[in-house]
Write a protein that holds these residues in place. Sequence first.
Motif, mmCIF file in Angstrom:
data_model
loop_
_atom_site.group_PDB
_atom_site.id
_atom_site.type_symbol
_atom_site.label_atom_id
_atom_site.label_comp_id
_atom_site.label_asym_id
_atom_site.label_seq_id
_atom_site.Cartn_x
_atom_site.Cartn_y
_atom_site.Cartn_z
ATOM 1 N N LEU A 1 0.967 -1.220 -0.028
ATOM 2 C CA LEU A 1 -0.085 0.011 0.065
ATOM 3 C C LEU A 1 0.901 1.271 0.003
ATOM 4 N N SER A 2 2.077 1.047 0.659
ATOM 5 C CA SER A 2 2.836 2.475 0.861
ATOM 6 C C SER A 2 3.625 2.648 -0.626
ATOM 7 N N SER A 3 3.928 1.477 -1.382
ATOM 8 C CA SER A 3 4.198 1.558 -2.567
ATOM 9 C C SER A 3 3.280 2.237 -3.761
ATOM 10 N N MET A 4 2.001 1.859 -3.397
ATOM 11 C CA MET A 4 0.739 2.249 -4.151
ATOM 12 C C MET A 4 0.552 3.595 -4.080
ATOM 13 N N ALA A 5 0.669 4.109 -2.719
ATOM 14 C CA ALA A 5 0.332 5.428 -2.410
ATOM 15 C C ALA A 5 1.638 6.464 -3.159
ATOM 16 N N GLN A 6 2.839 5.734 -3.378
ATOM 17 C CA GLN A 6 3.768 6.719 -3.828
ATOM 18 C C GLN A 6 3.655 6.674 -5.569
ATOM 19 N N ASP A 7 3.142 5.556 -6.067
ATOM 20 C CA ASP A 7 2.899 5.499 -7.619
ATOM 21 C C ASP A 7 1.362 6.269 -7.856
ATOM 22 N N PHE A 8 0.548 6.099 -7.090
ATOM 23 C CA PHE A 8 -0.677 6.672 -7.267
ATOM 24 C C PHE A 8 -1.214 7.797 -6.582
ATOM 25 N N PRO A 9 -0.500 8.898 -6.366
ATOM 26 C CA PRO A 9 -0.724 10.002 -5.141
ATOM 27 C C PRO A 9 -2.037 10.365 -5.395
ATOM 28 N N GLU A 10 -2.772 10.205 -6.277
ATOM 29 C CA GLU A 10 -4.186 10.914 -6.574
ATOM 30 C C GLU A 10 -5.356 10.105 -5.925
ATOM 31 N N LEU A 11 -4.823 8.695 -5.422
ATOM 32 C CA LEU A 11 -5.823 7.778 -4.942
ATOM 33 C C LEU A 11 -5.868 8.111 -3.424
ATOM 34 N N PRO A 12 -7.163 7.997 -2.824
ATOM 35 C CA PRO A 12 -6.954 8.087 -1.145
ATOM 36 C C PRO A 12 -7.016 6.592 -0.541
ATOM 37 N N GLU A 13 -7.576 5.720 -1.489
ATOM 38 C CA GLU A 13 -7.726 4.436 -0.741
ATOM 39 C C GLU A 13 -6.518 3.878 -0.086
ATOM 40 N N PRO A 14 -5.419 3.852 -0.913
ATOM 41 C CA PRO A 14 -4.131 3.278 -0.250
ATOM 42 C C PRO A 14 -3.873 3.932 1.061
ATOM 43 N N HIS A 15 -4.016 5.324 1.220
ATOM 44 C CA HIS A 15 -3.930 5.984 2.587
ATOM 45 C C HIS A 15 -4.807 5.452 3.558
ATOM 46 N N ASN A 16 -5.998 5.223 3.249
ATOM 47 C CA ASN A 16 -7.042 4.983 3.852
ATOM 48 C C ASN A 16 -6.877 3.338 4.445
ATOM 49 N N ASN A 17 -6.571 2.483 3.608
ATOM 50 C CA ASN A 17 -6.029 1.158 4.112
ATOM 51 C C ASN A 17 -4.813 1.039 4.839
ATOM 52 N N LEU A 18 -4.033 1.752 4.610
ATOM 53 C CA LEU A 18 -2.758 1.880 5.523
ATOM 54 C C LEU A 18 -3.246 2.397 6.951
ATOM 55 N N ALA A 19 -4.041 3.310 7.052
ATOM 56 C CA ALA A 19 -4.647 3.786 8.363
ATOM 57 C C ALA A 19 -5.005 2.641 9.001
ATOM 58 N N LEU A 20 -5.950 1.864 8.313
ATOM 59 C CA LEU A 20 -6.527 0.703 8.903
ATOM 60 C C LEU A 20 -5.810 -0.294 9.634
ATOM 61 N N LEU A 21 -4.680 -0.541 8.796
ATOM 62 C CA LEU A 21 -3.555 -1.406 9.323
ATOM 63 C C LEU A 21 -2.966 -0.962 10.379
ATOM 64 N N TYR A 22 -2.483 0.254 10.464
ATOM 65 C CA TYR A 22 -1.729 0.999 11.579
ATOM 66 C C TYR A 22 -2.666 1.207 12.705
ATOM 67 N N ALA A 23 -4.020 1.410 12.493
ATOM 68 C CA ALA A 23 -4.864 1.439 13.819
ATOM 69 C C ALA A 23 -5.172 -0.103 14.322
ATOM 70 N N ARG A 24 -5.154 -1.034 13.331
ATOM 71 C CA ARG A 24 -5.146 -2.161 13.909
ATOM 72 C C ARG A 24 -4.002 -2.644 14.870
ATOM 73 N N ARG A 25 -2.974 -2.149 14.431
ATOM 74 C CA ARG A 25 -1.578 -2.341 15.480
ATOM 75 C C ARG A 25 -1.817 -1.480 16.672
ATOM 76 N N GLY A 26 -2.614 -0.396 16.716
ATOM 77 C CA GLY A 26 -2.659 0.530 17.799
ATOM 78 C C GLY A 26 -1.736 1.806 17.597
ATOM 79 N N ASP A 27 -1.203 2.003 16.255
ATOM 80 C CA ASP A 27 -0.449 3.170 16.112
ATOM 81 C C ASP A 27 -1.318 4.091 15.381
ATOM 82 N N LEU A 28 -2.135 4.921 16.323
ATOM 83 C CA LEU A 28 -3.051 5.896 16.131
ATOM 84 C C LEU A 28 -2.484 6.870 15.361
ATOM 85 N N LYS A 29 -1.339 7.494 15.561
ATOM 86 C CA LYS A 29 -0.694 8.479 15.214
ATOM 87 C C LYS A 29 -0.494 8.527 13.656
#
Length: 152
Positions: A61-89
């Motif tokens: 997802l990080s790679s995808m966010a770099q390659d497709f900066p116009e898409l919000p979905e990779p950032h959203n799903n990264l956020a979900l994975l980070y939140a699942r890990r408790g990394d809320l910041k």
Amino acid sequence: VRSADPGMAAAQKAAAQQHYDEAISGFDRVLATNPRNAQARFERAWALAQAGREDEAIAALSSMAQDFPELPEPHNNLALLYARRGDLKRAEAELLLAVEVRPGFSVGYANLGDVYRRLAETAYRDALRRNPADAVAQAGLRQLTATPAPAP
């Protein structure tokens, strides 16, 4: 818009049937012929996460966010994975990027609200751990926990 690349339908079907390793292999075959297929990359990352391969999903997802900066979905799903890990910041940072990329991305705002809620609960609990008699923190925590929100 659905991808017409050969193999997409089979990979999506495998993912829908929770055959994640098969789905990942299928998406890999699609990407071997069309590495810019954003849908295949996104669905592959989702299948990785569902298969318990979160580190690989985060990298994808990080790679995808770099390659497709116009898409919000990779950032959203990264956020979900980070939140699942408790990394809320980190989750917050990714969601802020998602809504910056697409200001009308309501899912991102809703998930950002869930992250802020969890951050507020943590702050109130920390305040009460330091001062159990803190009435403001007690009231704030009570208000937040009165109606449990789904985890992002």
